[in-house]
Design a protein around this motif. Structure first.
Motif, mmCIF file in Angstrom:
data_model
loop_
_atom_site.group_PDB
_atom_site.id
_atom_site.type_symbol
_atom_site.label_atom_id
_atom_site.label_comp_id
_atom_site.label_asym_id
_atom_site.label_seq_id
_atom_site.Cartn_x
_atom_site.Cartn_y
_atom_site.Cartn_z
ATOM 1 N N GLU A 157 0.817 -1.216 0.000
ATOM 2 C CA GLU A 157 0.000 0.000 0.000
ATOM 3 C C GLU A 157 0.849 1.263 0.000
ATOM 4 N N LYS A 158 1.929 1.278 0.774
ATOM 5 C CA LYS A 158 2.726 2.496 0.903
ATOM 6 C C LYS A 158 3.490 2.816 -0.380
ATOM 7 N N SER A 159 4.101 1.816 -0.963
ATOM 8 C CA SER A 159 4.907 2.044 -2.165
ATOM 9 C C SER A 159 4.103 1.906 -3.455
ATOM 10 N N GLY A 160 2.959 1.223 -3.368
ATOM 11 C CA GLY A 160 2.159 1.003 -4.562
ATOM 12 C C GLY A 160 2.733 -0.030 -5.498
ATOM 13 N N LYS A 161 3.666 -0.850 -5.025
ATOM 14 C CA LYS A 161 4.289 -1.866 -5.862
ATOM 15 C C LYS A 161 3.592 -3.207 -5.692
ATOM 16 N N TRP A 162 3.784 -4.074 -6.708
ATOM 17 C CA TRP A 162 3.177 -5.390 -6.693
ATOM 18 C C TRP A 162 4.064 -6.399 -5.974
ATOM 19 N N ASP A 163 3.420 -7.380 -5.396
ATOM 20 C CA ASP A 163 4.115 -8.540 -4.834
ATOM 21 C C ASP A 163 3.848 -9.714 -5.764
ATOM 22 N N TYR A 164 4.850 -10.039 -6.584
ATOM 23 C CA TYR A 164 4.673 -11.080 -7.600
ATOM 24 C C TYR A 164 4.919 -12.470 -7.015
ATOM 25 N N ASP A 165 4.245 -13.436 -7.589
ATOM 26 C CA ASP A 165 4.514 -14.838 -7.301
ATOM 27 C C ASP A 165 5.700 -15.255 -8.176
ATOM 28 N N GLU A 166 6.901 -15.138 -7.608
ATOM 29 C CA GLU A 166 8.104 -15.361 -8.405
ATOM 30 C C GLU A 166 8.355 -16.829 -8.697
ATOM 31 N N ASP A 167 7.539 -17.723 -8.175
ATOM 32 C CA ASP A 167 7.629 -19.134 -8.577
ATOM 33 C C ASP A 167 6.964 -19.358 -9.937
ATOM 34 N N LYS A 168 6.124 -18.415 -10.349
ATOM 35 C CA LYS A 168 5.421 -18.561 -11.616
ATOM 36 C C LYS A 168 5.797 -17.491 -12.638
ATOM 37 N N TYR A 169 6.174 -16.303 -12.135
ATOM 38 C CA TYR A 169 6.409 -15.186 -13.053
ATOM 39 C C TYR A 169 7.649 -14.416 -12.626
ATOM 40 N N ASN A 170 8.476 -14.051 -13.615
ATOM 41 C CA ASN A 170 9.693 -13.282 -13.365
ATOM 42 C C ASN A 170 9.433 -11.832 -13.766
ATOM 43 N N PRO A 171 9.271 -10.918 -12.782
ATOM 44 C CA PRO A 171 8.962 -9.526 -13.135
ATOM 45 C C PRO A 171 10.112 -8.798 -13.806
ATOM 46 N N GLU A 172 11.345 -9.269 -13.614
ATOM 47 C CA GLU A 172 12.496 -8.596 -14.220
ATOM 48 C C GLU A 172 12.550 -8.831 -15.722
ATOM 49 N N THR A 173 12.223 -10.044 -16.137
ATOM 50 C CA THR A 173 12.245 -10.370 -17.568
ATOM 51 C C THR A 173 10.855 -10.342 -18.197
ATOM 52 N N SER A 174 9.832 -10.166 -17.350
ATOM 53 C CA SER A 174 8.432 -10.162 -17.816
ATOM 54 C C SER A 174 8.090 -11.451 -18.542
ATOM 55 N N GLU A 175 8.521 -12.569 -17.966
ATOM 56 C CA GLU A 175 8.285 -13.876 -18.573
ATOM 57 C C GLU A 175 7.665 -14.828 -17.558
ATOM 58 N N TRP A 176 6.795 -15.695 -18.062
ATOM 59 C CA TRP A 176 6.227 -16.750 -17.241
ATOM 60 C C TRP A 176 7.237 -17.894 -17.137
ATOM 61 N N LEU A 177 7.389 -18.449 -15.947
ATOM 62 C CA LEU A 177 8.360 -19.504 -15.721
ATOM 63 C C LEU A 177 7.780 -20.863 -16.106
ATOM 64 N N LEU A 178 8.624 -21.879 -16.038
ATOM 65 C CA LEU A 178 8.229 -23.236 -16.370
ATOM 66 C C LEU A 178 8.126 -24.075 -15.108
ATOM 67 N N ASP A 179 7.199 -25.024 -15.105
ATOM 68 C CA ASP A 179 7.068 -25.919 -13.960
ATOM 69 C C ASP A 179 8.027 -27.091 -14.099
ATOM 70 N N SER A 180 7.917 -28.059 -13.194
ATOM 71 C CA SER A 180 8.827 -29.203 -13.192
ATOM 72 C C SER A 180 8.676 -30.067 -14.444
ATOM 73 N N ASP A 181 7.517 -29.993 -15.098
ATOM 74 C CA ASP A 181 7.290 -30.774 -16.315
ATOM 75 C C ASP A 181 7.665 -30.010 -17.580
#
Length: 326
Positions: free
Chosen positions: A130-154
């Motif tokens: 709320e204070k910074s207005g930034k998102w908390d990403y689920d970095e197990d699924k999405y990489n905010p630095e590269t803006s790419e969806w990650l891959l699972d174990s399969d």
């Protein structure tokens, strides 16, 4: 000679002895306290871990009156038009009901997500600061630095499908309710960000109005083309007059639709940025967790007492009787 008769009262085996009941609970008080404490601590931890969720709502009213448009034409010219093989339809179709169903339909929501690029804010977030207005990403699924969806174990991408986005949106973020007495409709959207919740609620109503307006304009233009074709094919003066009036009304429908911004739903109370969270109910979570812990502790104490009494009865039934001294 008086004789004192001593009477002994017998209790049925299934009668509850309150004194024994409280005695059992008192003996197991530490188990109850420990279970209650553990569940209360877990409830507090869970309540604090859950991020705030905010809700924004738009109150809308039907913008068009029933019985107008094509329905009125059908009742006025339906008999004559049917002679030329033209089906104008009936006036019983409720455009408000249709618009509500379209708003919740898979096709409309899928187009809404893709048009506004909502896959990331809908599926890749775990919270919002709320204070910074930034998102908390689920970095197990999405990489905010590269803006790419990650891959699972399969080796498959976590990028959500249209089906997954629609199901998630319907279950966790979106609701539509109608007041039966007034006919007012409330469109509500929940999200970690109150700003996004407000924006999505507004966009849903705007896009629905545009979708229904565009659809009606296309249908009216198609009917105009069809009526003009039929007009060229007939030489009956009466039918020509009917066709001219139908074309005039369809042309008016197109003009009014293009001029009317809020075509199906008129906004009565617009969405605002929520200042108070809608979820989670942290106090309620803590109370329920504490009650569950106490109930579990009592259950464990009774189970232990039941097992212990069963063992005592088994020992008594299998024990060797003592020999009396000769």
């Amino acid at each position: 000679m008086s004789e004192n008769v001593t009477q002994q009262t017998y209790y049925p085996d299934d009668e509850i002895d309150l004194r024994e009941l409280f005695s059992t609970l008192w003996r197991g008080k530490w188990i109850i306290i420990l279970a209650t404490f553990i569940f209360a601590a877990a409830g507090v931890g869970f309540a604090l871990y859950k991020p705030n969720i905010y809700q924004s709502s738009v109150l809308v009213a039907p913008a068009q009156e029933e019985g107008g448009g094509l329905g009125g034409l059908a009742s006025q010219f339906g008999g004559l038009a049917s002679l030329a093989g033209i089906n104008l339809g009936g006036g019983s179709s409720n455009q408000t009901v249709i618009a509500k169903e379209v708003l919740q339909s898979r096709a409309f929501l899928t187009d809404f997500f893709n048009r506004h690029e909502l896959a990331i804010p809908l599926m890749a977030l775990e919270g919002w600061y709320e204070k910074s207005g930034k998102w908390d990403y689920d970095e197990d699924k999405y990489n905010p630095e590269t803006s790419e969806w990650l891959l699972d174990s399969d080796g498959e991408s976590y990028k959500p499908t249209d089906w997954e986005m629609v199901e998630t949106f319907r279950e966790d973020h979106f609701s539509v309710s109608e007041a039966k007495d007034t006919g007012m409709i409330t469109v509500s959207v929940k999200h970690y960000s109150p700003v996004l919740a407000k924006k999505w609620a507004e966009k849903l109503v705007q896009d629905l109005n545009e979708h229904m307006r565009k659809q009606d304009v296309e249908e009216a233009e198609a009917r105009i083309a069809y009526l003009e074709e039929k007009l060229d094919e007939t030489n009956v003066a009466g039918m020509q007059q009917v066709f001219y009036q139908l074309i005039e009304n369809e042309t008016r429908t197109v003009m009014l639709a293009n001029a009317q911004k809020e075509y199906v739903f008129k906004t009565v109370d617009p969405a605002v940025v929520a200042e108070e969270k809608a979820e989670p109910k942290r106090a309620l979570i803590c109370v329920i967790a504490t009650l569950l812990g106490g109930m579990l502790g009592v259950f464990i104490v009774f189970i232990r007492a039941f097992i212990g009494s069963g063992r005592d009865a088994s020992r008594e039934s299998s024990g060797t009787p003592s020999l009396a001294a000769e």
